[in-house]
Design an enzyme around this catalytic site. Structure first.
Site, mmCIF file in Angstrom:
data_model
loop_
_atom_site.group_PDB
_atom_site.id
_atom_site.type_symbol
_atom_site.label_atom_id
_atom_site.label_comp_id
_atom_site.label_asym_id
_atom_site.label_seq_id
_atom_site.Cartn_x
_atom_site.Cartn_y
_atom_site.Cartn_z
ATOM 1 C CD GLU A 46 -2.329 1.250 2.901
ATOM 2 O OE1 GLU A 46 -3.395 1.887 3.050
ATOM 3 O OE2 GLU A 46 -1.776 0.630 3.835
ATOM 4 C CG ASN A 106 -4.967 3.856 0.323
ATOM 5 O OD1 ASN A 106 -4.277 3.259 -0.492
ATOM 6 N ND2 ASN A 106 -4.725 3.815 1.630
ATOM 7 C CE LYS A 123 -7.236 1.107 3.937
ATOM 8 N NZ LYS A 123 -6.011 1.619 4.600
ATOM 9 C CD GLU A 142 -5.695 4.776 5.904
ATOM 10 O OE1 GLU A 142 -6.224 4.428 4.830
ATOM 11 O OE2 GLU A 142 -5.165 3.975 6.698
ATOM 12 C CB CYS A 168 -4.212 -1.397 4.817
ATOM 13 S SG CYS A 168 -3.425 -1.145 6.432
ATOM 14 C CG ASN A 193 1.866 1.854 4.352
ATOM 15 O OD1 ASN A 193 2.246 2.971 4.032
ATOM 16 N ND2 ASN A 193 2.040 0.807 3.563
#
Length: 308
Positions: A46, A106, A123, A142, A168, A193
């Site tokens: 990621e 993302n 994501k 995020e 993730c 991450n």
């Protein structure tokens, strides 16, 4: 009947001062190692091109637009596409996407051995929070810098394999895996991450975080009879620590390759994709055993509602 050597290209921390070009050189070095090892498909983490900037708060979100890619491929990453095409290697990697409409995602992509992007995923399950929260040991913003993904969980055939993507936090949600499994996925690539400390609980450190990571990936692979490559960006990054634990898991839920450190590292395993068919024709034969009349709550309810 498809067999191939698959690989995970774990990356050590990427510091704020590193340029895209410097990061791509590190990626190319891992791709060269993978080619020498006979790898046909290589998964990167990621947000491979940048530091994990959601740990920092900016009043204006636009101040962080320089971390985002406005086209893919672009001149900075084109060498990666060119090298993979020369090697006849497929690959996947994650980056931060800024669309022409001004939307921030993302994102991860699967690239075929001919250099074509065959699957784009944004994501879905964004962790963290949107505003600065001083009670946290570190920020995880995020929800401030990204929109929830709008692609859904899709698969695409590449290299004779049904491939899917997750990013993730998605790996912790059974729904991510099941939607891919219902499309016959045979290989799920997951970049992550993951901070080594839960920022609201000092009791949840690296040991517990690594356990939950492995538990999630192994269970998802087993319950959907698929191979999975889970690959980290990890170690120290701008003074913050992220877990490693990159691994390749087979359709029985067993780890068949595992990283040994927290730096740039290649892991590989031979995948026999015929093994996916056995699991989904026996214990996880969805057509024979799923009872969707009892699953309505999963798709119609978000938070917990305790029956009265």
């Amino acid at each position: 009947m498809t067999r191939m050597i698959i690989g995970g290209a774990q990356m050590g921390g990427i510091q704020k001062a590193e340029t895209r070009e410097q990061v791509v050189q590190r990626m190319l070095a891992l791709m060269d190692q993978a080619h020498a090892a006979g790898v046909s498909y290589l998964a990167y983490p990621e947000m491979t091109l940048t530091t994990f900037f959601p740990r920092y708060y900016a009043e204006s979100r636009a101040d962080f637009d320089h971390w985002f890619e406005t086209e893919m491929p672009n001149p900075q990453v084109q060498p990666l596409f060119d090298r993979a095409r020369a090697y006849g290697m497929g690959f996947s990697f994650g980056f931060c996407e800024l669309t022409p409409q001004g939307q921030h995602f993302n994102t991860a992509i699967v690239v075929s051995p001919t250099g074509d992007i065959v699957l784009t995923y944004r994501k879905t399950h964004l962790p963290g929070h949107a505003e600065f929260e001083p009670e946290r040991t570190h920020q995880h913003l995020e929800k401030r810098y990204f929109l929830p993904g709008d692609t859904g969980f899709n698969v695409a055939q590449s290299q004779g394999v049904q491939m899917g993507l997750a990013i993730c936090n998605d790996r912790r949600w059974p729904e991510s895996w099941r939607v891919l499994g219902l499309q016959g996925v045979e290989l799920v690539s997951i970049g992550y991450n993951t901070p080594s400390q839960n920022n609201l609980s000092r009791d949840e450190g690296p040991e517990k975080r690594l356990y939950h990571h492995e538990l999630s990936v192994c269970a998802g692979a087993y319950q959907n009879a698929t191979y999975a490559i889970a690959v980290a960006k990890c170690g120290l990054e701008d003074g913050y620590h992220m877990i490693g634990g990159s691994m390749i898991v087979d359709p029985d839920g067993f780890v068949i390759a595992r990283a040994t450190g927290e730096g740039d590292e290649l892991i590989t395993a031979e995948a026999d994709f015929d093994k996916c068919a056995f699991g989904r024709s026996t214990v996880f034969n969805f057509a024979q055993h799923r009872r969707i009349e009892h699953y309505t709550r999963i798709a119609t309810q978000t938070g917990v509602e305790v029956p009265q």
